[in-house]
Design a protein around this motif. Structure first.
Motif, PDB file in Angstrom:
ATOM      1  N   ASP A  49       1.143  -1.093  -0.175  1.00 14.41           N
ATOM      2  CA  ASP A  49       0.333  -0.235  -0.374  1.00 14.41           C
ATOM      3  C   ASP A  49       1.264   1.188  -0.283  1.00 14.41           C
ATOM      4  O   ASP A  49       0.417   2.118  -0.615  1.00 14.41           O
ATOM      5  N   TYR A  50       2.399   0.603   0.775  1.00 16.62           N
ATOM      6  CA  TYR A  50       2.582   2.336   0.842  1.00 16.62           C
ATOM      7  C   TYR A  50       4.203   2.558  -0.792  1.00 16.62           C
ATOM      8  O   TYR A  50       4.089   3.832  -1.038  1.00 16.62           O
ATOM      9  N   THR A  51       4.087   1.363  -0.789  1.00 14.01           N
ATOM     10  CA  THR A  51       5.406   1.006  -1.665  1.00 14.01           C
ATOM     11  C   THR A  51       4.787   0.842  -3.638  1.00 14.01           C
ATOM     12  O   THR A  51       5.644   1.456  -3.949  1.00 14.01           O
ATOM     13  N   GLY A  52       3.758   0.183  -3.496  1.00 13.85           N
ATOM     14  CA  GLY A  52       3.791  -0.384  -4.924  1.00 13.85           C
ATOM     15  C   GLY A  52       4.554  -1.779  -5.315  1.00 13.85           C
ATOM     16  O   GLY A  52       4.265  -2.206  -6.508  1.00 13.85           O
ATOM     17  N   ASN A  53       5.636  -2.087  -4.505  1.00 19.05           N
ATOM     18  CA  ASN A  53       6.565  -2.438  -5.205  1.00 19.05           C
ATOM     19  C   ASN A  53       6.681  -4.233  -4.830  1.00 19.05           C
ATOM     20  O   ASN A  53       7.779  -4.675  -4.946  1.00 19.05           O
ATOM     21  N   VAL A  54       5.769  -4.568  -3.768  1.00 19.31           N
ATOM     22  CA  VAL A  54       5.384  -5.831  -3.728  1.00 19.31           C
ATOM     23  C   VAL A  54       4.478  -6.649  -4.558  1.00 19.31           C
ATOM     24  O   VAL A  54       3.356  -6.619  -4.176  1.00 19.31           O
ATOM     25  N   SER A  55       4.689  -7.775  -4.899  1.00 18.22           N
ATOM     26  CA  SER A  55       4.326  -8.601  -5.963  1.00 18.22           C
ATOM     27  C   SER A  55       2.796  -9.536  -5.535  1.00 18.22           C
ATOM     28  O   SER A  55       2.867  -9.384  -3.951  1.00 18.22           O
ATOM     29  N   ALA A  56       1.700 -10.043  -6.442  1.00 21.67           N
ATOM     30  CA  ALA A  56       0.600 -10.844  -5.575  1.00 21.67           C
ATOM     31  C   ALA A  56       1.739 -12.277  -4.932  1.00 21.67           C
ATOM     32  O   ALA A  56       1.157 -12.760  -4.478  1.00 21.67           O
ATOM     33  N   LEU A  57       2.516 -12.427  -5.432  1.00 25.53           N
ATOM     34  CA  LEU A  57       2.624 -13.694  -4.808  1.00 25.53           C
ATOM     35  C   LEU A  57       3.793 -13.666  -3.888  1.00 25.53           C
ATOM     36  O   LEU A  57       3.565 -14.629  -3.100  1.00 25.53           O
ATOM     37  N   ARG A  58       4.591 -12.603  -3.867  1.00 29.90           N
ATOM     38  CA  ARG A  58       5.470 -12.634  -2.510  1.00 29.90           C
ATOM     39  C   ARG A  58       4.083 -12.177  -1.389  1.00 29.90           C
ATOM     40  O   ARG A  58       3.974 -12.561  -0.079  1.00 29.90           O
ATOM     41  N   ARG A  59       2.952 -11.132  -1.526  1.00 34.47           N
ATOM     42  CA  ARG A  59       2.276 -11.054  -0.715  1.00 34.47           C
ATOM     43  C   ARG A  59       1.133 -11.953  -0.187  1.00 34.47           C
ATOM     44  O   ARG A  59       1.096 -12.821   0.698  1.00 34.47           O
ATOM     45  N   GLY A 171      -7.508  -1.057   1.180  1.00 29.29           N
ATOM     46  CA  GLY A 171      -6.112  -1.516   0.459  1.00 29.29           C
ATOM     47  C   GLY A 171      -5.803  -2.375   1.039  1.00 29.29           C
ATOM     48  O   GLY A 171      -6.647  -3.952   1.689  1.00 29.29           O
ATOM     49  N   ASP A 172      -4.452  -3.363   0.945  1.00 28.57           N
ATOM     50  CA  ASP A 172      -3.926  -4.547   0.552  1.00 28.57           C
ATOM     51  C   ASP A 172      -3.495  -5.355   2.006  1.00 28.57           C
ATOM     52  O   ASP A 172      -4.321  -6.372   2.632  1.00 28.57           O
ATOM     53  N   GLY A 173      -3.139  -4.328   2.722  1.00 28.00           N
ATOM     54  CA  GLY A 173      -2.923  -4.647   4.531  1.00 28.00           C
ATOM     55  C   GLY A 173      -4.367  -5.297   5.123  1.00 28.00           C
ATOM     56  O   GLY A 173      -4.121  -6.222   5.608  1.00 28.00           O
ATOM     57  N   GLY A 174      -5.265  -4.434   4.940  1.00 28.06           N
ATOM     58  CA  GLY A 174      -6.539  -4.289   6.033  1.00 28.06           C
ATOM     59  C   GLY A 174      -7.043  -5.694   4.810  1.00 28.06           C
ATOM     60  O   GLY A 174      -7.914  -6.205   5.984  1.00 28.06           O
ATOM     61  N   ALA A 175      -6.990  -5.249   3.629  1.00 25.21           N
ATOM     62  CA  ALA A 175      -7.704  -6.815   3.235  1.00 25.21           C
ATOM     63  C   ALA A 175      -7.291  -8.367   3.598  1.00 25.21           C
ATOM     64  O   ALA A 175      -7.660  -9.026   4.192  1.00 25.21           O
ATOM     65  N   TYR A 176      -5.581  -8.261   3.366  1.00 22.62           N
ATOM     66  CA  TYR A 176      -5.096  -9.849   4.029  1.00 22.62           C
ATOM     67  C   TYR A 176      -5.097  -9.187   5.524  1.00 22.62           C
ATOM     68  O   TYR A 176      -5.093 -11.397   6.188  1.00 22.62           O
ATOM     69  N   PHE A 177      -5.237  -8.719   6.439  1.00 25.01           N
ATOM     70  CA  PHE A 177      -5.091  -8.817   7.773  1.00 25.01           C
ATOM     71  C   PHE A 177      -6.672  -9.460   8.325  1.00 25.01           C
ATOM     72  O   PHE A 177      -6.664 -10.780   8.511  1.00 25.01           O
ATOM     73  N   ILE A 178      -7.001  -8.400   7.529  1.00 23.24           N
ATOM     74  CA  ILE A 178      -8.774  -8.860   8.187  1.00 23.24           C
ATOM     75  C   ILE A 178      -9.332 -10.689   6.947  1.00 23.24           C
ATOM     76  O   ILE A 178      -9.957 -11.950   8.085  1.00 23.24           O
TER      77      ILE A 178
END
Length: 321
Positions: A49-59, A171-178
């Protein structure tokens, strides 16, 4: 638009967990372990969310690592599958570990996929978490009850700023956390309490789970593309384009904002087709399986009707000029 809604949600849950530990010290080990695992899933999303540099695979790999950590720290493992008159025990660790990791990581990724409109993922997950809390209360599982209500409350606080006007996004952080918390708590509730059918978790989470499975099938076999490649024809996207657009004819910013806010309630109601029977029949395996099949058939039927421009009339709002 700020996409860091996951940060205040994560902070609210951490603070709630610390307060719960202070009030009920025996829960310290469980809550701290859960937050450690969830933090691993959260970090990949929030950095993206902050950098836009983390791929979906890494997440996805980070979320799988979080699920693996939960397997060892919380004993959160898929070790049985219920049937109407029996249960199949998963005895081998080389089977249980992959199934557990894929199940939890898959739900986390699925919540990220349905996070397409203001309030959509938030309300859907709040309803699911409240259901988890209710069933946990029914079986006396205080840890799952407290954890589910903590996440539901934090998400409800975020919802105030996300719906109907999206002042901040999950964001991705919230979606992955929840999503991770939802999958992990559902797994813990079912495995810690044998009276809760495994099909309760399957039906409770079937909307985001089947959305993900159906999307992968559609991309691979119908369109000949990679299942990881994003597209704009999810069920919520089709409802936005082919049903809700008739309620708002203008293209000004205010009209588009209103159209966005009108989309989510359709999916809220649709997800309740699974959440309500799961909550009512949480220990009746046969009934839960029936409702799982009914949901799948309803989803495919509705998707096919909308994509062919044959949306049911009761779904279509009257167009306003």
């Amino acid at each position: 638009m700020a996409r860091i809604g996951g940060l205040p949600i994560f902070m609210a849950v951490v603070i709630s967990a610390l307060i719960s530990i202070w009030r009920v010290p025996p829960m310290a080990g469980w809550l701290l372990s859960l937050m450690l695992c969830a933090g691993v899933a959260f970090v990949g999303g929030i950095v993206e969310d902050y950098t836009g540099n983390v791929s979906a695979l890494r997440r996805l790999i980070l979320t799988m690592a979080a699920a693996l950590l939960g397997y060892f720290l919380l004993d959160a493992k898929l070790d049985r599958i219920d049937f109407p008159f029996s249960s199949w025990r998963i005895m081998y660790i080389w089977v249980a570990v992959p199934l557990t990791v894929l199940a939890v990581a898959g739900i986390a990724n699925a919540i990220n996929i349905i996070d397409g409109f203001n309030g959509l993922a938030s309300v859907v997950t709040i309803c699911m978490l409240i259901s988890l809390g209710y069933v946990a209360w029914q079986v006396g599982d205080v840890f799952v009850l407290v954890a589910a209500l903590m996440v539901a409350g934090a998400t409800a606080g975020f919802l105030i700023w996300n719906y109907p006007v999206g002042l901040i996004f999950l964001g991705d952080g919230g979606a992955y956390f929840i999503g991770f918390m939802l999958g992990e708590l559902a797994l813990l509730l079912v495995m810690r309490n044998p009276e809760v059918s495994t099909w309760y978790a399957a039906l409770l989470l079937i909307y985001p789970a089947f959305e993900t499975i159906f999307s992968a099938y559609r991309r691979m076999f119908l369109r000949g593309k990679s299942p990881a490649m994003p597209d704009g024809i999810h069920l919520h996207s089709l409802i936005f384009r082919r049903i809700v657009q008739w309620a708002v004819g203008r293209k000004e910013a205010r009209a588009l904002m209103r159209r966005n806010s009108l989309t989510s309630p359709y999916l809220w109601m649709f997800s309740l087709m699974a959440v309500i029977p799961a909550t009512v029949f949480w220990k009746d395996t046969g009934v839960l399986i029936f409702f799982c099949l009914l949901f799948v058939v309803s989803y495919v039927w509705l998707y096919a009707r909308i994509v062919r421009f044959k949306s049911p009339r009761w779904l279509i709002l009257r167009k306003k000029d």
